[in-house]
Motif scaffolding. Sequence first.
Motif, PDB file in Angstrom:
ATOM      1  N   GLY A  70       2.604  -0.255  12.573  1.00 56.59           N
ATOM      2  CA  GLY A  70       3.017  -0.450  11.196  1.00 56.59           C
ATOM      3  C   GLY A  70       3.418   0.723  10.679  1.00 56.59           C
ATOM      4  N   LYS A  71       3.914   1.976  11.325  1.00 49.78           N
ATOM      5  CA  LYS A  71       4.524   3.024  10.821  1.00 49.78           C
ATOM      6  C   LYS A  71       5.707   2.877  10.229  1.00 49.78           C
ATOM      7  CE  LYS A  71       4.303   5.099  14.837  1.00 49.78           C
ATOM      8  NZ  LYS A  71       3.652   3.854  15.563  1.00 49.78           N
ATOM      9  N   THR A  72       6.720   1.966  10.765  1.00 48.18           N
ATOM     10  CA  THR A  72       7.723   1.818  10.146  1.00 48.18           C
ATOM     11  C   THR A  72       7.862   0.961   9.048  1.00 48.18           C
ATOM     12  OG1 THR A  72       9.002   2.320  12.379  1.00 48.18           O
ATOM     13  CG2 THR A  72      10.399   1.105  10.590  1.00 48.18           C
ATOM     14  N   ALA A  73       6.703  -0.200   9.017  1.00 45.75           N
ATOM     15  CA  ALA A  73       6.524  -0.919   8.181  1.00 45.75           C
ATOM     16  C   ALA A  73       6.239  -0.179   6.849  1.00 45.75           C
ATOM     17  CB  ALA A  73       5.655  -2.093   8.234  1.00 45.75           C
ATOM     18  N   PHE A  74       5.507   0.745   6.974  1.00 45.65           N
ATOM     19  CA  PHE A  74       4.733   1.340   5.878  1.00 45.65           C
ATOM     20  C   PHE A  74       5.981   2.210   5.161  1.00 45.65           C
ATOM     21  CE2 PHE A  74       3.718   5.771   4.269  1.00 45.65           C
ATOM     22  CZ  PHE A  74       2.491   5.348   3.564  1.00 45.65           C
ATOM     23  N   THR A  75       6.890   2.832   6.131  1.00 45.26           N
ATOM     24  CA  THR A  75       7.739   3.659   5.479  1.00 45.26           C
ATOM     25  C   THR A  75       8.826   2.875   4.597  1.00 45.26           C
ATOM     26  OG1 THR A  75       7.573   5.007   7.512  1.00 45.26           O
ATOM     27  CG2 THR A  75       9.558   5.381   6.393  1.00 45.26           C
ATOM     28  N   GLN A  76       9.152   1.685   5.265  1.00 47.63           N
ATOM     29  CA  GLN A  76       9.903   0.842   4.372  1.00 47.63           C
ATOM     30  C   GLN A  76       9.487   0.438   3.074  1.00 47.63           C
ATOM     31  OE1 GLN A  76       9.999  -2.575   7.497  1.00 47.63           O
ATOM     32  NE2 GLN A  76      11.818  -1.634   8.434  1.00 47.63           N
ATOM     33  N   GLY A  77       8.244   0.194   2.986  1.00 44.81           N
ATOM     34  CA  GLY A  77       7.538   0.048   1.701  1.00 44.81           C
ATOM     35  C   GLY A  77       7.467   1.349   0.939  1.00 44.81           C
ATOM     36  N   PHE A  78       7.600   2.334   1.566  1.00 44.07           N
ATOM     37  CA  PHE A  78       7.182   3.545   0.692  1.00 44.07           C
ATOM     38  C   PHE A  78       8.724   4.037  -0.015  1.00 44.07           C
ATOM     39  CE2 PHE A  78       7.089   8.269   0.578  1.00 44.07           C
ATOM     40  CZ  PHE A  78       6.012   8.677   0.347  1.00 44.07           C
TER      41      PHE A  78
ATOM     42  N   LEU B  84       0.939  -1.148  -0.052  1.00 44.08           N
ATOM     43  CA  LEU B  84       0.036   0.227   0.091  1.00 44.08           C
ATOM     44  C   LEU B  84       1.095   1.310  -0.041  1.00 44.08           C
ATOM     45  CD1 LEU B  84      -3.046   0.628   2.284  1.00 44.08           C
ATOM     46  CD2 LEU B  84      -1.164   2.328   2.089  1.00 44.08           C
ATOM     47  N   ALA B  85       2.137   1.098   0.879  1.00 41.44           N
ATOM     48  CA  ALA B  85       2.895   2.253   0.872  1.00 41.44           C
ATOM     49  C   ALA B  85       3.558   2.584  -0.414  1.00 41.44           C
ATOM     50  CB  ALA B  85       3.986   2.131   1.942  1.00 41.44           C
ATOM     51  N   ALA B  86       3.644   1.545  -0.943  1.00 38.77           N
ATOM     52  CA  ALA B  86       4.704   1.558  -2.406  1.00 38.77           C
ATOM     53  C   ALA B  86       3.721   2.201  -3.415  1.00 38.77           C
ATOM     54  CB  ALA B  86       5.077   0.114  -2.830  1.00 38.77           C
ATOM     55  N   ALA B  87       2.332   1.982  -3.348  1.00 31.68           N
ATOM     56  CA  ALA B  87       1.379   2.252  -4.257  1.00 31.68           C
ATOM     57  C   ALA B  87       1.293   4.079  -4.119  1.00 31.68           C
ATOM     58  CB  ALA B  87      -0.031   1.777  -4.147  1.00 31.68           C
ATOM     59  N   LEU B  88       1.309   4.305  -2.841  1.00 31.42           N
ATOM     60  CA  LEU B  88       1.230   5.884  -2.551  1.00 31.42           C
ATOM     61  C   LEU B  88       2.594   6.647  -2.849  1.00 31.42           C
ATOM     62  CD1 LEU B  88      -0.366   6.163   1.122  1.00 31.42           C
ATOM     63  CD2 LEU B  88      -1.057   6.906  -1.058  1.00 31.42           C
ATOM     64  N   ALA B  89       3.574   5.805  -2.876  1.00 32.51           N
ATOM     65  CA  ALA B  89       4.896   6.541  -3.370  1.00 32.51           C
ATOM     66  C   ALA B  89       4.949   6.927  -4.486  1.00 32.51           C
ATOM     67  CB  ALA B  89       6.125   5.535  -2.765  1.00 32.51           C
ATOM     68  N   GLU B  90       4.232   6.111  -5.743  1.00 32.43           N
ATOM     69  CA  GLU B  90       3.904   6.581  -6.707  1.00 32.43           C
ATOM     70  C   GLU B  90       3.694   7.906  -7.198  1.00 32.43           C
ATOM     71  OE1 GLU B  90       5.491   4.642  -9.124  1.00 32.43           O
ATOM     72  OE2 GLU B  90       6.174   3.341  -7.586  1.00 32.43           O
ATOM     73  N   LEU B  91       2.772   8.349  -5.992  1.00 35.87           N
ATOM     74  CA  LEU B  91       2.134   9.811  -6.158  1.00 35.87           C
ATOM     75  C   LEU B  91       3.032  11.126  -5.581  1.00 35.87           C
ATOM     76  CD1 LEU B  91      -1.442   8.949  -4.903  1.00 35.87           C
ATOM     77  CD2 LEU B  91      -0.639   8.927  -7.170  1.00 35.87           C
ATOM     78  N   ALA B  92       4.130  10.336  -4.664  1.00 33.58           N
ATOM     79  CA  ALA B  92       5.006  11.334  -4.037  1.00 33.58           C
ATOM     80  C   ALA B  92       5.448  12.477  -4.960  1.00 33.58           C
ATOM     81  CB  ALA B  92       5.994  10.446  -3.254  1.00 33.58           C
ATOM     82  N   ARG B  93       5.449  13.666  -4.325  1.00 32.04           N
ATOM     83  CA  ARG B  93       6.065  14.742  -4.963  1.00 32.04           C
ATOM     84  C   ARG B  93       7.099  15.494  -4.161  1.00 32.04           C
ATOM     85  NH1 ARG B  93       0.602  17.625  -7.555  1.00 32.04           N
ATOM     86  NH2 ARG B  93       0.102  15.805  -8.478  1.00 32.04           N
ATOM     87  N   PRO B  94       8.006  16.217  -4.739  1.00 36.66           N
ATOM     88  CA  PRO B  94       9.076  16.873  -3.923  1.00 36.66           C
ATOM     89  C   PRO B  94       8.329  17.823  -2.933  1.00 36.66           C
ATOM     90  CG  PRO B  94       9.771  17.136  -6.259  1.00 36.66           C
ATOM     91  CD  PRO B  94       8.403  16.371  -6.085  1.00 36.66           C
TER      92      PRO B  94
ATOM     93  N   ALA C 128      11.381   1.700  -0.310  1.00 36.01           N
ATOM     94  CA  ALA C 128      11.697   0.753  -1.395  1.00 36.01           C
ATOM     95  C   ALA C 128      10.923   1.444  -2.760  1.00 36.01           C
ATOM     96  CB  ALA C 128      11.147  -0.619  -1.005  1.00 36.01           C
ATOM     97  N   ALA C 129       9.786   1.617  -2.744  1.00 34.44           N
ATOM     98  CA  ALA C 129       9.360   2.216  -3.991  1.00 34.44           C
ATOM     99  C   ALA C 129       9.910   3.587  -4.641  1.00 34.44           C
ATOM    100  CB  ALA C 129       7.591   2.623  -3.701  1.00 34.44           C
ATOM    101  N   LEU C 130      10.658   3.985  -3.726  1.00 31.32           N
ATOM    102  CA  LEU C 130      11.131   5.255  -4.113  1.00 31.32           C
ATOM    103  C   LEU C 130      12.693   5.044  -4.528  1.00 31.32           C
ATOM    104  CD1 LEU C 130      10.421   8.068  -1.267  1.00 31.32           C
ATOM    105  CD2 LEU C 130       9.502   7.785  -3.855  1.00 31.32           C
ATOM    106  N   GLY C 131      12.992   3.807  -4.624  1.00 31.31           N
ATOM    107  CA  GLY C 131      14.291   3.049  -5.089  1.00 31.31           C
ATOM    108  C   GLY C 131      15.516   3.129  -3.850  1.00 31.31           C
ATOM    109  N   ILE C 132      14.877   3.195  -2.779  1.00 34.26           N
ATOM    110  CA  ILE C 132      16.019   3.052  -1.677  1.00 34.26           C
ATOM    111  C   ILE C 132      16.276   1.737  -1.334  1.00 34.26           C
ATOM    112  CG2 ILE C 132      16.378   3.688   0.817  1.00 34.26           C
ATOM    113  CD1 ILE C 132      14.377   6.223   0.155  1.00 34.26           C
ATOM    114  N   ASP C 133      17.586   1.297  -1.301  1.00 34.55           N
ATOM    115  CA  ASP C 133      17.953   0.113  -1.148  1.00 34.55           C
ATOM    116  C   ASP C 133      18.316  -0.232   0.313  1.00 34.55           C
ATOM    117  OD1 ASP C 133      17.823  -0.619  -3.855  1.00 34.55           O
ATOM    118  OD2 ASP C 133      19.701  -0.090  -4.206  1.00 34.55           O
ATOM    119  N   ASP C 134      18.542   0.996   1.104  1.00 30.02           N
ATOM    120  CA  ASP C 134      18.960   0.879   2.583  1.00 30.02           C
ATOM    121  C   ASP C 134      18.129   0.232   3.370  1.00 30.02           C
ATOM    122  OD1 ASP C 134      21.609   2.920   2.872  1.00 30.02           O
ATOM    123  OD2 ASP C 134      20.046   3.337   1.075  1.00 30.02           O
TER     124      ASP C 134
END
Length: 175
Positions: free
Chosen positions: A38-46, A15-25, A48-54
């Motif tokens: 689940g706040k951190t889990a959300f941030t992890q998915g978010f 779900l977070a990854a899907a929202l990340a597609e809408l993210a803007r600067p 990852a979808a921004l291309g963060i590997d860490d």
Amino acid sequence: MIFARTTSPEETKELAAALAELARPGDLMLLAGDLGAGKTAFTQGFGAALGIDDLITSPTFTLVNTYEGRLELNHLDVYRLEALGEVLDLGVAEMLDDGGVTVIEWGDSVAPVLPADYLEIRFSFDEVAISLDQTGAADDVRVLELVPVGARWSARIRAVATAVSPWIHEPDGDD
Ligand SMILES: Nc1ncnc2c1ncn2[C@@H]1O[C@H](COP(=O)(O)OP(=O)(O)O)[C@@H](O)[C@H]1O
Ligand SMILES: [Mg+2]
């Protein structure tokens, strides 16, 4: 406001990854909800979808972690802040101006000192399901309430609803 429901950490990340597609600067997202919601889990998915590997972990002691991705992600956890003004000392205003996306765990508690232009996501456990269910499966259910505050996210709320449509769940719905 939009209600969504996930049944595993993986689903919350999707779900977070899907929202990340809408993210803007300059976007700001405030995550609210108890420990383990689940706040951190959300941030992890978010992230990852921004291309963060860490590996994204709660920045409980550092307060802010910044990651490089398609957009820069500033990840804050303000659980330990004792005074509202401390969040300003962290430089949130500068982060928002810097073209990254800022996600703040426990952000609802510091909203009064932030620009009133963010998406708030309130995470909760499904207490009713937990009390009825004997199998333990309900322990992995999370209800997410997405609330746009200000023009930035209100203007995008249809896109938000579309992005999270696989998980949309009205609390009083039939299923
Ligand atoms: N549907 C779900 N969404 C997110 N996390 C879940 C879900 N079901 C179970 N969990 C578990 O709940 C915990 C959430 O922890 P975390 O994301 O660190 O919470 P918070 O940052 O809100 O304190 C993890 O152990 C995760 O595996
Ligand atoms: Mg956390």
